[in-house]
Design an enzyme around this catalytic site. Structure first.
Site, short mmCIF file in Angstrom:
data_model
loop_
_atom_site.label_atom_id
_atom_site.label_comp_id
_atom_site.label_asym_id
_atom_site.label_seq_id
_atom_site.Cartn_x
_atom_site.Cartn_y
_atom_site.Cartn_z
N SER A 108 -60.32 36.35 -0.48
CA SER A 108 -59.43 35.29 -0.97
C SER A 108 -59.34 35.30 -2.49
O SER A 108 -60.32 35.66 -3.17
CB SER A 108 -59.96 33.93 -0.51
OG SER A 108 -59.30 32.86 -1.16
N TYR A 142 -66.23 27.71 0.17
CA TYR A 142 -65.28 28.65 0.79
C TYR A 142 -65.19 29.92 -0.05
O TYR A 142 -65.30 31.04 0.47
CB TYR A 142 -63.90 28.00 0.92
CG TYR A 142 -62.82 28.98 1.32
CD1 TYR A 142 -62.80 29.52 2.60
CD2 TYR A 142 -61.83 29.39 0.42
CE1 TYR A 142 -61.83 30.43 2.98
CE2 TYR A 142 -60.86 30.30 0.79
CZ TYR A 142 -60.86 30.82 2.07
OH TYR A 142 -59.91 31.73 2.44
#
Length: 341
Positions: free
Chosen positions: A133, A158
Site C-alpha cells: 500500500s 495498517y
C-alpha cells in the site's frame, strides 16, 4: 488427491474489490482461478456476494470460503491444488479502522500472510504477487514517492502491517528462493469499489442530501488509480517473476530491490488530484452540489500521495490510461444502477 495444472492461479480476497476484478480478467485470459475469501462483515457482505456472482459460475473458477489466518486450512488448500502462482489480496483494509481494531490487522495481514508464504515455500510456487500500500510511505514527504526511498515511519498499524509483509516476503525470497513481488496500491477506485472509500461515501452522502466530511480541509492530494489500470498492472507483473538485482550492494542498499528474487513496485496513476477537485468531479457526474464539512487532518492519514511509477513503466511497459473524471463517471453510473437510485 492433488489437482495438477500449472495454469491454476490462487487469488486470495477474491470477493473483494480488486480480487474480483482480477479473477474476471484472469478467467477471460483462459486461466484457471481458485478464489479464496472469508466474506467478513467489515463492510456489507452483500456487495461481496454481488461481485462474486460475476464469475463464480465460470467453468474455470472455484470459490472457497476460508480465512487465511487459519494455518491448517491454508496448508490443506496448497496440498489440494498445484498452483502455478499466487496473488495475495486478502487483507483487513482501512487506515482508520486499524486505530480502533489493531488485532484484526495482526491476524489477517501478518499471520494470514505468513500462512500464504509457508504454502508457497512448500509447494514450488513460481511467483507470489501481493498487495502492499501507498500507506507505507507514512511520514515521507519527498514527492513523488519512490520505491528507492526508505519507508520506516508508518502512521497506522495498517501501514505497518503492509511494511511487515514486504519484510516477510524478502526473508522468504532470500531463504527459499521464492520470487515475490509487492505492489504498493495508490487509492484504487472504480465500479464495485469499497463502501469505506471516499468516492463511495461521498456519492452516497450527496445523493442523500447529507454533509460530507472533508478532512485536512480538502487539501489532500491523492494519486487515484482506476481499477482497470490496477488489474492490468497485476496481470503484467504476475507473468514475470521477480529476479535478483545482480548489482545490489549491501554497502548502499536499495530499498526497492534485492540480491534475492524480491521486488517492490508502486502502482498508481502518477497524476495526483486535489481532494476538492475530486469532489468537484463527483458533483459534476451527479449534477448535484456537495455540502462540505471541512475538518482537520485525521489521525493516521498521510496528507499527500503521489506515485513514482518509473520502475513499473520500465520493467512492464505499464501505462495507466483512465482519466479521473471519466473514472468517476463510470463509478457513478455503476452506483446508480447497482443501488437503483
Amino acid at each position: 488427491m492433488k489437482i495438477k495444472s500449472r495454469k491454476i492461479i490462487l487469488v486470495t480476497g477474491a470477493a473483494g474489490f480488486i480480487g474480483s476484478a482480477l479473477s474476471l480478467n484472469l478467467l477471460n485470459q483462459g486461466r484457471m482461478v481458485i478464489g479464496v475469501d472469508n466474506h467478513n462483515d467489515y463492510y456489507d457482505p452483500e456487495l461481496k456476494e454481488s461481485r462474486l456472482k460475476r464469475h463464480k459460475d465460470h467453468k474455470n473458477y472455484t470459490h472457497i470460503r476460508m480465512d487465511i489466518s487459519k494455518s491448517d486450512e491454508v496448508a490443506k488448500l496448497f496440498g489440494e491444488y498445484q498452483f502455478e502462482a499466487v496473488v495475495n489480496l486478502a487483507a483487513q483494509a482501512g487506515v482508520r479502522y486499524s486505530i480502533e481494531n489493531p488485532m484484526a490487522y495482526i491476524d489477517t495481514n501478518i499471520v494470514g500472510f505468513a500462512n500464504i508464504l509457508e504454502g508457497c515455500r512448500h509447494h514450488n510456487i513460481s511467483h507470489l504477487v501481493y498487495a502492499s500500500s501507498s500507506s507505507v510511505y507514512g511520514s515521507n514527504t519527498t514527492m513523488p514517492f519512490s520505491i528507492h526511498d526508505n519507508v520506516d515511519h508508518p502512521l497506522s498499524l495498517y501501514a505497518a502491517s503492509k511494511k511487515t509483509n514486504e519484510l516477510m516476503a524478502h526473508t522468504y525470497s532470500h531463504l527459499y528462493e521464492l520470487p515475490t513481488t509487492g505492489l504498493r496500491f495508490f487509492t484504487v477506485y472504480g465500479p464495485w469499489g469499497r463502501p469505506d472509500m471516499a468516492l463511495f461515501k461521498f456519492t452516497k452522502a450527496i445523493l442523500e442530501g447529507k454533509k460530507i466530511p472533508v478532512f485536512n480541509y480538502g487539501n489532500h492530494l491523492r494519486d487515484f488509480t482506476y481499477i482497470d489500470d490496477i488489474v492490468k498492472g497485476i496481470c503484467r507483473v504476475l507473468e514475470k517473476p521477480a529476479k535478483s538485482n545482480l548489482s545490489w550492494s549491501g554497502n548502499e542498499p536499495d530499498p526497492g530491490t534485492s540480491n534475492a528474487p524480491w521486488r517492490i513496485y508502486n502502482i498508481g496513476n502518477n497524476k495526483p488530484v486535489k481532494l476538492l477537485d475530486y469532489i468537484e468531479a463527483i458533483e459534476e457526474a451527479l449534477n448535484s452540489k456537495a455540502q462540505k464539512e471541512l475538518l482537520p487532518l485525521q489521525m493516521g492519514d498521510v496528507p499527500d500521495t503521489y506515485a513514482n511509477i518509473d520502475d513499473l513503466v520500465n520493467d512492464f511497459d505499464y501505462k495507466p490510461s483512465m482519466d479521473v473524471n471519466e473514472g468517476v463517471k463510470n463509478f457513478i453510473l455503476w452506483y446508480k444502477e447497482y443501488f437503483k437510485v
